[in-house]
Structure formats: C-alpha cells, structure tokens
Design a protein around this motif. Structure first.
Motif, PDB file in Angstrom:
ATOM      1  N   ARG A  19       0.868  -1.191   0.000  1.00 20.04           N
ATOM      2  CA  ARG A  19       0.000   0.000   0.000  1.00 20.04           C
ATOM      3  C   ARG A  19       0.899   1.233   0.000  1.00 20.04           C
ATOM      4  NH1 ARG A  19      -4.213   2.365   4.598  1.00 20.04           N
ATOM      5  NH2 ARG A  19      -4.957   4.123   3.345  1.00 20.04           N
ATOM      6  N   HIS A  20       0.479   2.251  -0.761  1.00 14.77           N
ATOM      7  CA  HIS A  20       1.271   3.487  -0.842  1.00 14.77           C
ATOM      8  C   HIS A  20       1.561   4.015   0.564  1.00 14.77           C
ATOM      9  CE1 HIS A  20      -2.131   6.026   0.351  1.00 14.77           C
ATOM     10  NE2 HIS A  20      -2.874   5.250  -0.406  1.00 14.77           N
ATOM     11  N   ASN A  26      -4.267  11.356   3.855  1.00 12.73           N
ATOM     12  CA  ASN A  26      -4.282  10.438   5.001  1.00 12.73           C
ATOM     13  C   ASN A  26      -3.878  11.196   6.250  1.00 12.73           C
ATOM     14  OD1 ASN A  26      -2.702   7.845   3.002  1.00 12.73           O
ATOM     15  ND2 ASN A  26      -4.868   8.072   3.410  1.00 12.73           N
ATOM     16  N   LEU A  30      -8.573  12.813   5.712  1.00 10.19           N
ATOM     17  CA  LEU A  30      -9.598  13.155   4.722  1.00 10.19           C
ATOM     18  C   LEU A  30      -9.820  11.955   3.796  1.00 10.19           C
ATOM     19  CD1 LEU A  30      -8.305  16.694   3.609  1.00 10.19           C
ATOM     20  CD2 LEU A  30      -9.967  16.148   5.421  1.00 10.19           C
ATOM     21  N   PHE A  31     -11.080  11.724   3.395  1.00  5.13           N
ATOM     22  CA  PHE A  31     -11.353  10.705   2.382  1.00  5.13           C
ATOM     23  C   PHE A  31     -10.662  11.118   1.080  1.00  5.13           C
ATOM     24  CE2 PHE A  31     -14.136   7.679   4.255  1.00  5.13           C
ATOM     25  CZ  PHE A  31     -14.901   8.345   5.202  1.00  5.13           C
ATOM     26  N   THR A  32      -9.959  10.162   0.477  1.00  9.79           N
ATOM     27  CA  THR A  32      -9.138  10.487  -0.689  1.00  9.79           C
ATOM     28  C   THR A  32      -9.733   9.918  -1.977  1.00  9.79           C
ATOM     29  OG1 THR A  32      -7.272  10.135   0.816  1.00  9.79           O
ATOM     30  CG2 THR A  32      -6.767  10.629  -1.504  1.00  9.79           C
ATOM     31  N   GLY A  33      -9.886   8.598  -2.054  1.00 14.81           N
ATOM     32  CA  GLY A  33     -10.462   8.014  -3.258  1.00 14.81           C
ATOM     33  C   GLY A  33      -9.620   8.360  -4.479  1.00 14.81           C
ATOM     34  N   ARG A  71       0.102   8.946  -5.787  1.00 20.43           N
ATOM     35  CA  ARG A  71       0.652   8.516  -4.493  1.00 20.43           C
ATOM     36  C   ARG A  71       1.222   7.086  -4.597  1.00 20.43           C
ATOM     37  NH1 ARG A  71      -4.949   9.134  -3.999  1.00 20.43           N
ATOM     38  NH2 ARG A  71      -6.182   7.440  -3.079  1.00 20.43           N
ATOM     39  N   GLU A 101      -7.595   3.468  -6.097  1.00 20.17           N
ATOM     40  CA  GLU A 101      -8.363   3.355  -4.845  1.00 20.17           C
ATOM     41  C   GLU A 101      -9.860   3.320  -5.158  1.00 20.17           C
ATOM     42  OE1 GLU A 101      -7.763   3.372  -0.884  1.00 20.17           O
ATOM     43  OE2 GLU A 101      -9.316   2.387  -2.064  1.00 20.17           O
ATOM     44  N   TYR A 104     -14.594   7.371  -3.601  1.00 17.71           N
ATOM     45  CA  TYR A 104     -15.398   7.668  -2.415  1.00 17.71           C
ATOM     46  C   TYR A 104     -16.504   8.694  -2.688  1.00 17.71           C
ATOM     47  CZ  TYR A 104     -13.678   4.951   1.538  1.00 17.71           C
ATOM     48  OH  TYR A 104     -13.414   3.930   2.426  1.00 17.71           O
ATOM     49  N   LYS A 112     -12.890  12.357   7.868  1.00 17.57           N
ATOM     50  CA  LYS A 112     -13.521  11.081   8.217  1.00 17.57           C
ATOM     51  C   LYS A 112     -14.250  11.150   9.560  1.00 17.57           C
ATOM     52  CE  LYS A 112     -10.309   8.476   5.341  1.00 17.57           C
ATOM     53  NZ  LYS A 112      -9.289   7.429   5.190  1.00 17.57           N
ATOM     54  N   ARG A 128     -16.819   2.160   4.599  1.00 12.78           N
ATOM     55  CA  ARG A 128     -15.358   2.011   4.475  1.00 12.78           C
ATOM     56  C   ARG A 128     -14.924   0.539   4.437  1.00 12.78           C
ATOM     57  NH1 ARG A 128     -12.177   5.382   8.874  1.00 12.78           N
ATOM     58  NH2 ARG A 128     -10.449   4.616   7.616  1.00 12.78           N
ATOM     59  N   ARG A 129     -15.625  -0.332   5.182  1.00 14.18           N
ATOM     60  CA  ARG A 129     -15.119  -1.695   5.351  1.00 14.18           C
ATOM     61  C   ARG A 129     -16.117  -2.765   4.928  1.00 14.18           C
ATOM     62  NH1 ARG A 129     -11.625   0.674   4.790  1.00 14.18           N
ATOM     63  NH2 ARG A 129      -9.768   1.152   6.028  1.00 14.18           N
ATOM     64  N   ASN A 173      -8.019  -0.061  -0.402  1.00 20.45           N
ATOM     65  CA  ASN A 173      -9.199  -0.844  -0.783  1.00 20.45           C
ATOM     66  C   ASN A 173      -9.009  -1.647  -2.049  1.00 20.45           C
ATOM     67  OD1 ASN A 173     -11.189  -0.170   1.355  1.00 20.45           O
ATOM     68  ND2 ASN A 173     -10.628   1.889   0.690  1.00 20.45           N
TER      69      ASN A 173
HETATM   70  O1  3PG Z   1      -9.132   6.826   0.024  1.00 19.06           O
HETATM   71  C1  3PG Z   1      -8.914   7.010   1.234  1.00 19.06           C
HETATM   72  O2  3PG Z   1      -9.490   7.821   1.969  1.00 19.06           O
HETATM   73  C2  3PG Z   1      -7.906   6.093   1.908  1.00 19.06           C
HETATM   74  O3  3PG Z   1      -6.829   5.906   1.113  1.00 19.06           O
HETATM   75  C3  3PG Z   1      -8.577   4.801   2.233  1.00 19.06           C
HETATM   76  O4  3PG Z   1      -9.594   5.164   2.982  1.00 19.06           O
HETATM   77  P1  3PG Z   1     -10.279   4.149   3.986  1.00 19.06           P
HETATM   78  O5  3PG Z   1      -9.188   3.506   4.769  1.00 19.06           O
HETATM   79  O6  3PG Z   1     -11.138   5.053   4.793  1.00 19.06           O
HETATM   80  O7  3PG Z   1     -11.033   3.211   3.117  1.00 19.06           O
END
Ligand code: 3PG
Length: 224
Positions: A19-20, A26, A30-33, A71, A101, A104, A112, A128-129, A173
């Motif tokens: 993972r990057h 991060n 903040l949500f990145t997507g 990233r 990714e 989002y 978050k 998220r999960r 993800n």
């Molecule tokens: O895209 C993001 O916000 C993170 O890289 C992964 O987010 P998550 O861990 O909240 O799924």
C-alpha cells in the motif's frame, strides 16, 4: 538468507502488494479516493523503508505495477531510490487505473471523523469496510473488486503463470479487493482485512500459478 528470501528467488511466481505510503490526505484524515494527492514526508519515509525491507529479503521484481494515482507512483519511485536492486534490469512497468483506490464519491475531501458524526459511525464503517455498502455517488468495495479482479485476470494472471516476480503498489481498498480474490475471503469477513500505509504482503504461488499462501514481511535483523 531467510526462508522468505529463498521463496522469493524460487522459480515460482511471487506477488508482493504494497500500500502506498501515507498521503497528505491520510495525514489530514480526509477521504481520498480518486483525488490525486501526493505522499506526505512521512509517506516518503514509509516508501523508502518498505523498499529497504524488500531488498533485505532478497526480492528482485520483473514487473512493477501501480495505479494511475500519483501517491502509488511516488511510493514506487521512492522505494527504488532507496533500493534500486529490488528490480531486474529488464523491469516492465505498468500503470492501471483499474487498480485505483475505491472512488469515495461525495465523501472525497471530507474529514472522516466529521463524516462519522454527520452520518453515524456505523454507517461510515460499513461504507469504508463493508462489501456491498456504497458511499453517496461512490463505489462499494464490490464495485472496486470487480474492476480490480478483471484487470488482474487480464493483465497479471498470465505473468503469474509465467513464474514472474511481481510488485503491485496500490491502495488500501484496491489491495483489500485483490487479497479477497486471491485468498477467497468471504464477504462477511472482509471488514476485518486491513492494509496499513507502507505495508507489504507477499503472495506465493505454485509452479502452475495457483495461489498457495500469504506472508507478511518483518524487518530482518541487520547483521554486523
Ligand atoms: O481513500 C482514502 O481515503 C484512503 O486511502 C482509504 O480510505 P479508507 O481507509 O477510509 O477506506
């Protein structure tokens, strides 16, 4: 030389998922997507650390794959700056948007913690999960899984069958999705699967390219 180094130098395929490193989003929680942000300074250090770790275990990759997001690319570049010998001089490099990714949607760029307060912690955890839960105008993990697996089957499985050493640098993800596919993890268990930033997991295959086992790498005791 540790057993893992021997395994990474056998004639069978080996696939390492990384993972990057921590991104600037991060770092701000903040949500990145699909927002195309860079690594933080800490993320650059994480990338260099994992490059060094792979070198300690004797990995030499034939193919390096990243997503289309910078990233992941910056992570690979910093891994190679630290440990140029982890790739062969005939290295093939590929970038696939399919390994991006999870998107989002409306949550991208949002904090978050504040999002959990707004929508409820349970709902945000499911987004998220979970597997089928989809954030507003975003992707569920199932959506991500379908595009990741299609790309894996088309582009990566053939080189696994050819016994290559493959490095994939991607996202929390998209890697959870690929791990789910390789390890045949059921949907009800996927919420327990995590990838930390800068974490490497090694997937070993037999001579026919059939998945065998997964192992995590640990810092080797540096002798001398
Ligand atoms: O895209 C993001 O916000 C993170 O890289 C992964 O987010 P998550 O861990 O909240 O799924």
């Amino acid at each position: 030389m540790s057993s893992s180094s021997n395994a990474s130098q056998s004639g069978n395929a080996c696939l390492v998922m990384v993972r990057h490193g921590e991104s600037v989003y991060n770092q701000k929680n903040l949500f990145t997507g699909w927002i195309d942000c860079s690594l933080s300074e800490n993320g650059v250090a994480e990338a260099r650390r994992v490059g060094k770790l792979l070198a300690q275990h004797g990995f030499v990759f034939d193919i390096a794959i990243t997503s289309a997001l910078k990233r992941s690319w910056e992570t690979l570049m910093n891994m190679l700056l630290e440990a140029p010998n982890i790739v062969s001089d005939q290295l093939l490099v590929r970038r696939y948007q399919a390994f991006n990714e999870r998107h989002y949607g409306d949550l991208q760029g949002k904090n978050k913690e504040e999002t959990a307060q707004l929508f409820g912690a349970e709902q945000v955890h499911r987004w998220r999960r979970g597997f089928e839960d989809r954030p507003p105008h975003g992707e569920s993990l199932k959506d991500t899984y379908e595009r990741v697996v299609a790309c894996y089957q088309q582009e990566v499985a053939p080189v696994v069958q050819a016994g290559k050493k493959i490095l994939i640098v991607a996202h929390g993800n998209s890697l959870r999705a690929l791990k789910m596919y390789l390890e045949n993890i059921p949907a009800e268990k996927i919420s327990q699967v995590e990838f930390a930033t800068g974490e490497a997991q090694v997937f070993d295959f037999d001579a026919s390219g059939k998945y065998l086992a997964t192992r995590k790498l640990h810092q080797e005791a540096v002798v001398g």
